[in-house]
Write a protein that holds these residues in place. Structure first.
Motif, short mmCIF file in Angstrom:
data_model
loop_
_atom_site.label_atom_id
_atom_site.label_comp_id
_atom_site.label_asym_id
_atom_site.label_seq_id
_atom_site.Cartn_x
_atom_site.Cartn_y
_atom_site.Cartn_z
N ILE A 104 0.83 -1.20 0.00
CA ILE A 104 0.00 0.00 0.00
C ILE A 104 0.87 1.25 0.00
N LYS A 105 1.89 1.26 0.83
CA LYS A 105 2.80 2.41 0.89
C LYS A 105 3.50 2.62 -0.44
N GLU A 106 3.94 1.52 -1.05
CA GLU A 106 4.65 1.64 -2.33
C GLU A 106 3.72 2.15 -3.42
N CYS A 107 2.46 1.69 -3.42
CA CYS A 107 1.49 2.16 -4.41
C CYS A 107 1.27 3.66 -4.29
N LYS A 108 1.21 4.15 -3.07
CA LYS A 108 1.02 5.59 -2.87
C LYS A 108 2.24 6.35 -3.37
N GLN A 109 3.43 5.82 -3.11
CA GLN A 109 4.66 6.48 -3.58
C GLN A 109 4.74 6.52 -5.10
N LEU A 110 4.21 5.48 -5.75
CA LEU A 110 4.26 5.40 -7.21
C LEU A 110 3.16 6.22 -7.88
N GLY A 111 2.24 6.74 -7.08
CA GLY A 111 1.19 7.59 -7.63
C GLY A 111 -0.10 6.87 -7.96
N PHE A 112 -0.26 5.63 -7.51
CA PHE A 112 -1.50 4.91 -7.75
C PHE A 112 -2.62 5.49 -6.88
N ASP A 113 -3.81 5.48 -7.42
CA ASP A 113 -4.99 5.95 -6.69
C ASP A 113 -5.88 4.79 -6.24
N ILE A 114 -5.80 3.67 -6.96
CA ILE A 114 -6.69 2.53 -6.71
C ILE A 114 -5.89 1.24 -6.68
N ILE A 115 -6.25 0.37 -5.76
CA ILE A 115 -5.73 -1.00 -5.73
C ILE A 115 -6.89 -1.94 -6.01
N GLU A 116 -6.66 -2.86 -6.91
CA GLU A 116 -7.69 -3.82 -7.29
C GLU A 116 -7.36 -5.18 -6.68
#
Length: 286
Positions: A104-116
């Motif tokens: 989750i932290k990495e997704c936020k750092q990469l600029g993702f808005d949604i996790i599926e």
């Protein structure tokens, strides 16, 4: 207000300007060809008003440098397009749920808005799925559980003319049957109750066989979950056309990047019969 000669986004049009809560078009990133930043930039600059979201499909971002992924995310956000991580989480969770917080932290750092979260492929118990939904939401990202419905081929109506009352030999049940729609809807409702933003439905199995679109199943899903809370994954222009003609321009669809303009033409109200003014001959319905 954006205007494109043949349509404009206004109150009396098919749907409002971005950000939209319905009539959403989510675009699949180039997956089986070179993932080109310039291609995405061309799409966003020419058709950005028609694209609501970008999904990194098939875990494609796991093979890219993080700096490059961040550039793509920033480019999408510049055009008011959200970014989804796609179903890459399933590879992570097979290694153990303890990695979820870090993901989750990495997704936020990469600029993702949604996790599926692809519930079907992960085979998670329902309570575990709900816990993951809560964790992702508490981490500051949107979450979309994905469900797919496969059905038994013997349940499909046989084609061809036959005399009334004629005996029909029962077809042997195949192994395609996985789960019933009521179970899917109940789990999806629980996901929405604990914070899921939208439910993704893989429509391929419902629309794959010509002449046997499971309109009854689709109607039950939309009737229970609502049009704004469901998105259907449509892998072909024929499936997209079926959804728009059945449910209007407000249906949420996930399509290939090459189908964005065709889908927008289908959504438009002022194109005339079969949208011939833009696309030429209409696609054949299933």
């Amino acid at each position: 207000m954006a205007s494109y000669r043949w349509k404009s986004f206004s109150e009396d049009e098919d749907r409002p300007e971005k950000p939209r809560k319905y009539g959403v078009t989510e675009m699949r990133s180039p997956q089986y060809s070179l993932f080109s930043r310039h291609l995405l930039q061309d799409i966003f600059e020419s058709m950005g008003q028609f694209v609501d979201g970008l999904k990194f499909s098939g875990g494609s971002h796991s093979m890219m440098p993080k700096t490059y992924i961040r550039e793509i995310s920033d480019l999408a956000h510049k055009h008011n397009v959200y970014v989804s991580s796609g179903d890459c989480i399933e590879n992570l969770l097979h290694k153990g749920p303890s990695n979820l917080d870090e993901y989750i932290k990495e997704c936020k750092q990469l600029g993702f808005d949604i996790i599926e979260i692809d519930f079907t492929s992960l085979g998670l118990p329902e309570e575990i799925l709900l816990r993951y939904v809560r964790l992702i939401k508490s981490g500051g990202l949107q979450v979309r559980p994905q469900f797919s419905l496969k059905f038994n081929k013997s349940d499909m109506p046989s084609s061809g003319n036959r005399a009334f009352g004629a005996y029909v030999v029962p077809r042997p049940r195949s192994s395609d049957y996985i789960e019933d729609v009521d179970l899917l809807v109940r789990m999806a409702e629980r996901c929405l109750d604990v914070g899921a933003d939208m439910i993704m439905i893989d429509a391929d199995e419902l629309c794959r066989h010509p002449g046997s679109v499971r309109a009854d199943v689709i109607a039950k899903i939309i009737g229970r979950l609502g049009l704004a809370k469901t998105m259907f994954e449509a892998s072909s222009p024929q499936i997209s056309e079926w959804f728009v003609k059945q449910y209007g321009p407000k249906v949420n669809l996930f399509v290939d990047h090459s189908q964005v303009m065709d889908l927008e033409c289908l959504r438009g109200r002022n194109l005339g019969k079969n949208h011939t003014s833009i696309l030429g001959s209409s696609y054949s319905l299933l």
